[in-house]
Scaffold this active site. Sequence first.
Site, PDB file in Angstrom:
ATOM      1  N   LYS A 105      23.062  38.813  35.543  1.00 43.12           N
ATOM      2  CA  LYS A 105      21.916  37.950  35.797  1.00 43.12           C
ATOM      3  C   LYS A 105      21.115  38.387  37.034  1.00 43.12           C
ATOM      4  O   LYS A 105      19.895  38.491  36.991  1.00 43.12           O
ATOM      5  CB  LYS A 105      22.386  36.498  35.933  1.00 43.12           C
ATOM      6  CG  LYS A 105      21.260  35.486  35.973  1.00 43.12           C
ATOM      7  CD  LYS A 105      20.831  35.214  37.378  1.00 43.12           C
ATOM      8  CE  LYS A 105      19.605  34.324  37.399  1.00 43.12           C
ATOM      9  NZ  LYS A 105      19.155  34.093  38.791  1.00 43.12           N
ATOM     10  N   ASP A 142      20.124  32.428  33.201  1.00 39.94           N
ATOM     11  CA  ASP A 142      20.814  31.517  34.115  1.00 39.94           C
ATOM     12  C   ASP A 142      21.111  30.226  33.360  1.00 39.94           C
ATOM     13  O   ASP A 142      20.940  30.156  32.148  1.00 39.94           O
ATOM     14  CB  ASP A 142      19.955  31.238  35.357  1.00 39.94           C
ATOM     15  CG  ASP A 142      18.808  30.312  35.018  1.00 39.94           C
ATOM     16  OD1 ASP A 142      18.220  30.476  33.936  1.00 39.94           O
ATOM     17  OD2 ASP A 142      18.511  29.402  35.814  1.00 39.94           O
TER      18      ASP A 142
END
Length: 334
Positions: A230, A249
Amino acid sequence: MPVETCVDPGAPAAGVATLRHTWPVREYDLAATLESGQVFRWTPEDGGWEGIVAGHWVRLTATPHTLTAETCVPQTDWNWLARWLRLGDDLGAIVATFPPDPPLQEAVSACRGLRLLRQDPWECLASFILSSTKRIPHIRRIVGTLCTRFGRPVPVPPGRAPGFAFPPPARLAGATEAELRACGMGFRAPYLRAAAQAVATGVLRLETLPELPLATARQRLMALPGVGRKIADCVLLFAAGFDAAFPVDVWVLRALRQLYFPRRRLPPRRLRAFTETHFGPYAGYAQQYLFHYMRVRLGRNARSDPAGPTGRSGGGPAAGTPAGFCPQVGQFSR
DNA sequence: GTCCAGGAGCCAT
DNA sequence: ATGGCTCATGGA
């Protein structure tokens, strides 16, 4: 697409230093862009926004068809800021590449004018290392404290609070873990220090990332402790020019589950495969629309999980998936 | 008090 | 490969 500069009718000739510059823009929602979780150092002030870019104090103000920048040090060339703002992006052309599915089209309609920025890679990497399991206001405070304590002071106009540049890698590489922890970053301190050392010593060359294939650039970033998929994708998208990078996320995960697969329980692996094939060459832009849409329009209502034991989501005005919508599932049914 | 946040590393299946 | 557990910290 080339960036237009100096089209202000009253703009001085090239080479003359000015404290202010105006660009014509279309569909540029400055507030949404600066508040959408890409950057953490901007504050609303007197109807505009003030922050630090590349060591310069900058004030930005918007009208429906212009963007105006002010600095307190005369500038002969404003291209550094035009590039940071990505003024050359043709938003209509980008949105036209999006798949015509109802969730994304709804997000685009609701967040018209939301843009991506092109940040400094080091500031972006450091900021997102500090972002893990933090809310955006808290990230802003940690980054602000870090800059106040380790950043070089920069000139600001009279009456403004002192301004500080984002501290360079060498500065943070020389800080102790205790000094970093004192900024409120907790267990992320050793991660930030290790990243600063890798960049300061040349082990990781952020400036070369844009030349690499996406997967290779991602691997370089993920080699750092504390940097997973991420955070790597955030740096690739927000700073390294990879518009197809798609950071996932908790909010984007929620968007995918609730808006695209409301009555399935797809594992993260399957969802990631979907994001890599469904959204096209500007997938990262699409991601930003989904992220911002979930936060500003659905807010707290978004937290219930229709696929979980809580059943249907709460009754926000736009909370439901359009009836009958079912994304193309054939491409990931294997 | 409890839950959660622009996650990631580690360890047990 | 996948599913828990833990890591600080602060706000709701």
